[in-house]
Design an enzyme around this catalytic site. Structure first.
Site, PDB file in Angstrom:
ATOM      1  N   ASP A 191      -6.005   5.250  13.485  1.00 49.65           N
ATOM      2  CA  ASP A 191      -6.791   4.087  13.097  1.00 49.65           C
ATOM      3  C   ASP A 191      -7.054   3.271  14.363  1.00 49.65           C
ATOM      4  OD1 ASP A 191      -4.263   3.014  13.404  1.00 49.65           O
ATOM      5  OD2 ASP A 191      -3.947   2.743  11.265  1.00 49.65           O
ATOM      6  N   THR A 197       5.387   1.144   1.347  1.00 48.29           N
ATOM      7  CA  THR A 197       6.265   0.330   0.514  1.00 48.29           C
ATOM      8  C   THR A 197       6.043   0.611  -0.975  1.00 48.29           C
ATOM      9  OG1 THR A 197       6.431  -1.408   2.161  1.00 48.29           O
ATOM     10  CG2 THR A 197       6.861  -2.042  -0.109  1.00 48.29           C
ATOM     11  N   SER A 225       0.835  -1.195   0.000  1.00 44.70           N
ATOM     12  CA  SER A 225       0.000   0.000   0.000  1.00 44.70           C
ATOM     13  C   SER A 225       0.870   1.245   0.000  1.00 44.70           C
ATOM     14  CB  SER A 225      -0.902   0.008   1.231  1.00 44.70           C
ATOM     15  OG  SER A 225      -0.120  -0.111   2.380  1.00 44.70           O
ATOM     16  N   SER A 276      -7.803  -4.411   7.832  1.00 44.51           N
ATOM     17  CA  SER A 276      -7.132  -3.860   6.656  1.00 44.51           C
ATOM     18  C   SER A 276      -6.025  -4.803   6.175  1.00 44.51           C
ATOM     19  CB  SER A 276      -6.565  -2.481   7.013  1.00 44.51           C
ATOM     20  OG  SER A 276      -5.671  -2.027   6.037  1.00 44.51           O
TER      21      SER A 276
END
Lengths: 502, 502
Positions: free
Chosen positions: A264, A211, A202, A272
């Site tokens: 989050d 990354t 992601s 996720s």
């Protein structure tokens, strides 16, 4: 009475929020009672979108019989100038009552989450609704059962790659540690060992680089499923951006809101990560979890809680999981930001003398543990195999082959603007605040600007003299460099130099 | 490098969200690295605003050396066309870390809340931040101490009216019951009794009409402090919109977010109500709290918890409070929506034969209890005094005098569009769902459209024949009327007719 208007592009970029501009005297505004910020459903051929209404005053740039669309609304409808679209009130999305219930502390079920995910993908939920959902789940407000349900709902809403029962290795880092860019190294080593590791990554959520952002500096990462399979069949591995593959697609919508909110939750983090791994077709997954007072996971207790949740959900959805708890007290490598991190990765692969030893060691630990996780491995042999593959050059060769297969390798660029931050006294580097360093890198433009970020000149425990450079701010523009410098000068706690009292 | 651009109005109404439009190639965008949806600080003379950036593509309607502002940003800066403003990155607002901490379940202190309120009033917090704050406080996530702190922070951020130590009566309904429009009646009766009741009211948050919306149908409600004092000195009472007085001004910002989210919290509800009452200078406050399964307060237990929180905070900030728990099982009166509720109010004041008896009884109960709360009152005498003042016409005379002092009385208009919803079978009206009825009224256009709403033709327990009208949808436009009808036809539970089985 007709409920149609001609469309044209407003030429306004509102990022992902779809916006429609309508004239205040337009017959649909009047008949339907639309007012500013009302959600409006727009149907065109077989597509539709829910857009937020902005009202253009009379005498402005918009004709009374036309509607203008923001870039995001325009592309969602695949509209052409002059297309005639139908306008209506959107049905109230049923999932808002689930979001409300969650905000009040209720437990949600898989159908509840499926409805939220579905309405998210249909753009039926407003940004405020999504912010409420994220916040209602913050901290540990999703329990284990809810996390499994959310994970499954997220996976089911997108594609799942089918690898025909093969062993598929994968890894994921839960983040929070600037510069911890081990993935390209691990993929290169594990693929060089003959295993299959189709890595989808992601972009940054709240960090200076994801990354995919870092890999994109060295090779194209926007591959479709066909190209992904071609690369993996040829080389055994890849490092691509997962966003183009429709794997757990709601995740990107949630990330769009989490990014500006800068938080989050345990449950959403697990959902996720694991919904994407399951959708990518992984069978064996290594989770890298750096733990430290300024990492995302701040304490061994928090690490244990997150590990337990990951294991619980992994087992429930059929993934074999290993978790690697690592030291998260300081950044890894020297660079923080896409191009700066890519340079560190390449230095390790090329066995350069000044390659960051901590990044090398971490990559070998992770690759070794992942090789050990594969069926048929001789327990404990992975680390040595990984080291041999890196030191012998097989990993470098494999990495360049993967980059070539993804579309071609390129060297990272360097930033045109650089500002050194120097020690205001002599002493020992006693602490590095990952969050403050990450903030400086983000203010400098990372990850939006690929070359932007921070390059550390010292490490924890180093002795420094007064005036010695501690780190360097890299930026694409002077405005961003100055902005990061202003913040850095107000935050000497980014990198603490303790004076000796003896 | 200059950081200034010439301003002009974009002619775009984004409701309260300040938006700035800048050309994608503008030198400030490039130098500062601004991208779509970035918050941008704009300074002009001694004013400034944080606006969300929307980027206008090249070849569009915006020149490269100009910035266009949404209506809200334009008025916040008091800008004139051609003014040259300065653009910069906003400092990261410190209060976002408090919002994050609250989302994770931490307790906040008065300085934390003061910072959130301050950043809210300065437009430093994004709508997403505010949605996160509202959600993080949802349900019972603010404890009593936090609620006192939030109440005080909200009051301190605005003006407080000083009545020189006089006894100032006030009332507030916690809402949730369509048509419960007792305030104009209570003010008329209590002022007719010689007491002082300077009532500031709000517009609807999530309901089809707020008291200010309903009152505005009969008289101007946008008065400043000088006019408020003039009306109260002359007549002893008023019913005006509080929004122009800067009493607890953050409340309107929170409401702007709560309205589309369609939820609030015990703590924020209490802080909203009591910060406004304290800022209005009230000394004695009656809280009307309807309790019923589809009212805002759904059970006696929830009512008791909210009452306890109100009493605790009232005592802490020096307000004398009485709480009136009332029946919230069904709408009060016949009309739901501003003009329809105003018609009910006038029917009661004029002692018309068809005036809704439940609205009359409620108003007398509340006025009586408020008269009893005043210092020196003979306990239990209030109800009879109230009835005498209403039946003798003194309340009607007083109400018309108040309206005249506020700027002139006018009769409510009637809606041009009406649709009857009829019983699909014969039987008894066994349930009315306040939430569904309110939703239908809102879909019909209330409170935005003053004449829109629902007019009930039957009451709980009435026997009806098949095809008999149950209620009537009123709307200003045919589009809205049809939209409300579509929803009503899918929701027969709005008004349940049970067939006899005997």
């Amino acid at each position: 009475m007709t409920d149609t208007l001609k469309l044209f592009p407003a030429g306004i970029d509102t990022y992902r929020q779809p916006v429609v501009y309508m004239h205040e005297d337009c017959h649909i505004c009047r008949a339907e009672g639309f007012a500013a910020q009302t959600p409006v459903r727009i149907d065109l051929r077989n597509r539709w979108v829910i857009a937020t209404l902005n009202v253009v005053e009379r005498g402005g740039w918009l004709d009374i019989d036309k509607a203008a669309l923001s870039a995001s609304a325009w592309s969602a409808l695949a509209a052409q100038t002059g297309d005639v679209a139908r306008f209506s009130h959107p049905e109230p999305p049923a999932s808002t009552s689930s979001i409300r219930a969650k905000a009040y502390g209720a437990r949600l079920t898989r159908p509840d989450f499926a409805a939220i995910v579905g309405d998210t993908l249909d753009n039926r939920l407003s940004d405020l609704d999504l912010a409420a959902f994220i916040t209602a789940c913050a901290g540990d407000r999703l329990n284990a059962t809810e996390t499994v349900a959310l994970t499954q709902a997220m996976q089911a809403a997108g594609e799942t790659l089918d690898w025909g029962g093969r062993v598929i290795l994968d890894k994921h880092c839960v983040g929070g540690l600037p510069g911890n860019r081990t993935t390209p190294l691990v993929v290169a080593i594990v693929a060089a060992a003959g295993e299959t590791i189709p890595k989808t990554s992601s972009r940054a959520i709240t960090s200076p680089a994801g990354t995919a952002d870092t890999m994109e500096v060295m090779a194209p990462v926007r591959l479709d499923e066909r190209d992904l399979r071609r690369v993996v069949e040829a080389e055994g591995g890849c490092v691509i951006w997962g966003g183009a593959l429709n794997l757990s697609p709601a995740d990107d919508h949630f990330i769009r809101i989490e990014r500006p909110l800068d938080f989050d939750s345990t449950g959403q983090l697990v959902a996720s990560v694991l919904s994407k791994k399951a959708a990518a077709g992984a069978s064996h997954v290594l989770i890298d979890m750096p733990v430290g007072p300024t990492a995302k996971v701040r304490s061994p207790e928090a690490g244990a809680a997150l590990s337990a949740r990951l294991r619980h959900v992994g087992e429930a959805i059929g993934l074999r999981l290993a978790i690697h708890l690592s030291d998260g007290t300081a950044p890894v490598g020297r660079g923080i930001g896409p191009a700066l991190e890519a340079a560190d990765v390449l230095a390790v692969l090329r066995r350069e003398a000044n390659a960051p030893p901590d990044l090398r060691a971490r990559a070998l630990d992770l690759a070794g543990q992942l090789l050990d996780l594969a069926p048929g491995a001789v327990a404990g042999s992975g680390r040595a195999r990984a080291e041999a593959l890196l030191d012998g050059g097989a990993a470098e060769t494999k990495f360049l082959a993967i980059c070539a297969a993804q579309g071609g390798f390129r060297e990272p660029d360097e930033a045109p603007q650089r500002i050194e931050i120097r020690a205001s006294s002599e002493g020992t580097v006693s602490a590095i605040d990952n969050r403050v360093i990450a903030r400086i890198a983000k203010l400098a433009g990372a990850p939006r600007q690929k070359t932007a970020g921070v390059r550390l000149g010292v490490r924890l425990g180093d002795r420094v003299s007064k005036g010695q450079p501690l780190y360097e701010i890299h930026a694409a523009t002077s405005g961003e460099a100055e902005w990061a410098r202003t913040y850095a000068e107000r935050h000497e706690d980014a990198l603490v130099v303790t004076e000796e009292s003896r």
